[in-house]
Motif scaffolding. Structure first.
Motif, mmCIF file in Angstrom:
data_model
loop_
_atom_site.group_PDB
_atom_site.id
_atom_site.type_symbol
_atom_site.label_atom_id
_atom_site.label_comp_id
_atom_site.label_asym_id
_atom_site.label_seq_id
_atom_site.Cartn_x
_atom_site.Cartn_y
_atom_site.Cartn_z
ATOM 1 N N ASN A 186 0.834 -1.216 0.000
ATOM 2 C CA ASN A 186 0.000 0.000 0.000
ATOM 3 C C ASN A 186 0.863 1.258 0.000
ATOM 4 N N ALA A 187 1.951 1.231 0.790
ATOM 5 C CA ALA A 187 2.843 2.394 0.854
ATOM 6 C C ALA A 187 3.501 2.617 -0.504
ATOM 7 N N LYS A 188 3.929 1.520 -1.168
ATOM 8 C CA LYS A 188 4.527 1.658 -2.502
ATOM 9 C C LYS A 188 3.516 2.227 -3.487
ATOM 10 N N GLN A 189 2.288 1.729 -3.387
ATOM 11 C CA GLN A 189 1.245 2.231 -4.296
ATOM 12 C C GLN A 189 0.984 3.705 -4.034
ATOM 13 N N MET A 190 0.967 4.094 -2.760
ATOM 14 C CA MET A 190 0.737 5.503 -2.432
ATOM 15 C C MET A 190 1.910 6.342 -2.900
ATOM 16 N N GLU A 191 3.093 5.810 -2.730
ATOM 17 C CA GLU A 191 4.286 6.511 -3.178
ATOM 18 C C GLU A 191 4.234 6.706 -4.699
ATOM 19 N N GLU A 192 3.849 5.633 -5.411
ATOM 20 C CA GLU A 192 3.727 5.730 -6.864
ATOM 21 C C GLU A 192 2.639 6.732 -7.246
ATOM 22 N N SER A 193 1.534 6.685 -6.497
ATOM 23 C CA SER A 193 0.451 7.639 -6.772
ATOM 24 C C SER A 193 0.932 9.060 -6.537
ATOM 25 N N ALA A 194 1.703 9.249 -5.477
ATOM 26 C CA ALA A 194 2.221 10.578 -5.173
ATOM 27 C C ALA A 194 3.179 11.016 -6.270
ATOM 28 N N GLU A 195 4.003 10.091 -6.734
ATOM 29 C CA GLU A 195 4.928 10.408 -7.831
ATOM 30 C C GLU A 195 4.156 10.779 -9.091
ATOM 31 N N ASN A 196 3.131 9.990 -9.382
ATOM 32 C CA ASN A 196 2.305 10.278 -10.560
ATOM 33 C C ASN A 196 1.656 11.642 -10.433
ATOM 34 N N LEU A 197 1.147 11.921 -9.256
ATOM 35 C CA LEU A 197 0.516 13.224 -9.053
ATOM 36 C C LEU A 197 1.536 14.345 -9.209
ATOM 37 N N ARG A 198 2.697 14.178 -8.720
ATOM 38 C CA ARG A 198 3.734 15.188 -8.850
ATOM 39 C C ARG A 198 4.084 15.423 -10.318
#
Length: 178
Positions: free
Chosen positions: A139-151
């Motif tokens: 979940n943390a990796k997915q959130m991190e990826e989501s945050a990266e995508n959002l950035r």
């Protein structure tokens, strides 16, 4: 009276003097016999007393011997009883020891079962925590990826709208000079 004191006559000694001599001798011998009898009676009495004392001593010693024999027999019986009791106590203590060991083994078996149950529960709990950590990591990796995508998406969009303006620019905007 002595033999020389006897009166002599024509035909030998006079009868009267012989009778006196015999009578004197008899009295002397009777006196001696009485003395001897008295002494014998006294000796007999002393010996009888000594025999009685010795018989009493023998009786006392027999009684003492019988008492000591009873004591020895009682001691022997007591020792035999003590040996039997010690043997009985040894057997009883061995029985109790075996019973205690059996109970300890039972208790240890129960505790081992309980320990194994706790061990399984701890293993299950550990597996659960590992699964939770993996899930949280995913979940943390997915959130991190989501945050990266959002950035990356936001960097494309003009972020100038959200940038801070200088004070001089703000004043110009307000005064209408822009």
């Amino acid at each position: 009276m002595k033999l020389e004191d006897l009166k002599k006559g024509f035909w030998g000694y006079k009868k009267e003097s012989v009778y006196r001599y015999i009578s004197a001798m008899e009295e002397e011998f009777s006196g001696r016999l009485l003395e001897k009898d008295a002494q014998m009676a006294q000796n007999t009495e002393q010996l009888q007393k000594k025999i009685k004392d010795l018989e009493e001593e023998i009786q006392r010693l027999r009684q003492e011997n019988a008492d000591k024999l009873k004591g020895h027999l009682m001691i022997s019986d007591t020792l035999l009883d003590a040996q039997e009791y010690a043997s009985f106590m040894k057997k009883e203590s061995q029985k109790q020891e075996q019973e205690a060991q059996r109970k300890i083994k039972e208790k240890a078996g129960e505790q081992m079962k309980e320990l194994e149950k706790y061990s399984r529960k701890l293993s299950q709990l550990r597996d659960l925590f590992q699964d939770m950590l993996k899930s949280m990591d995913i979940n943390a990796k997915q959130m991190e990826e989501s945050a990266e995508n959002l950035r990356s998406e936001l960097s494309v969009v003009n972020m100038s709208l959200f940038q801070r303006k200088d004070k001089s620019e703000k004043i110009k905007e307000h005064s209408g000079e822009a």
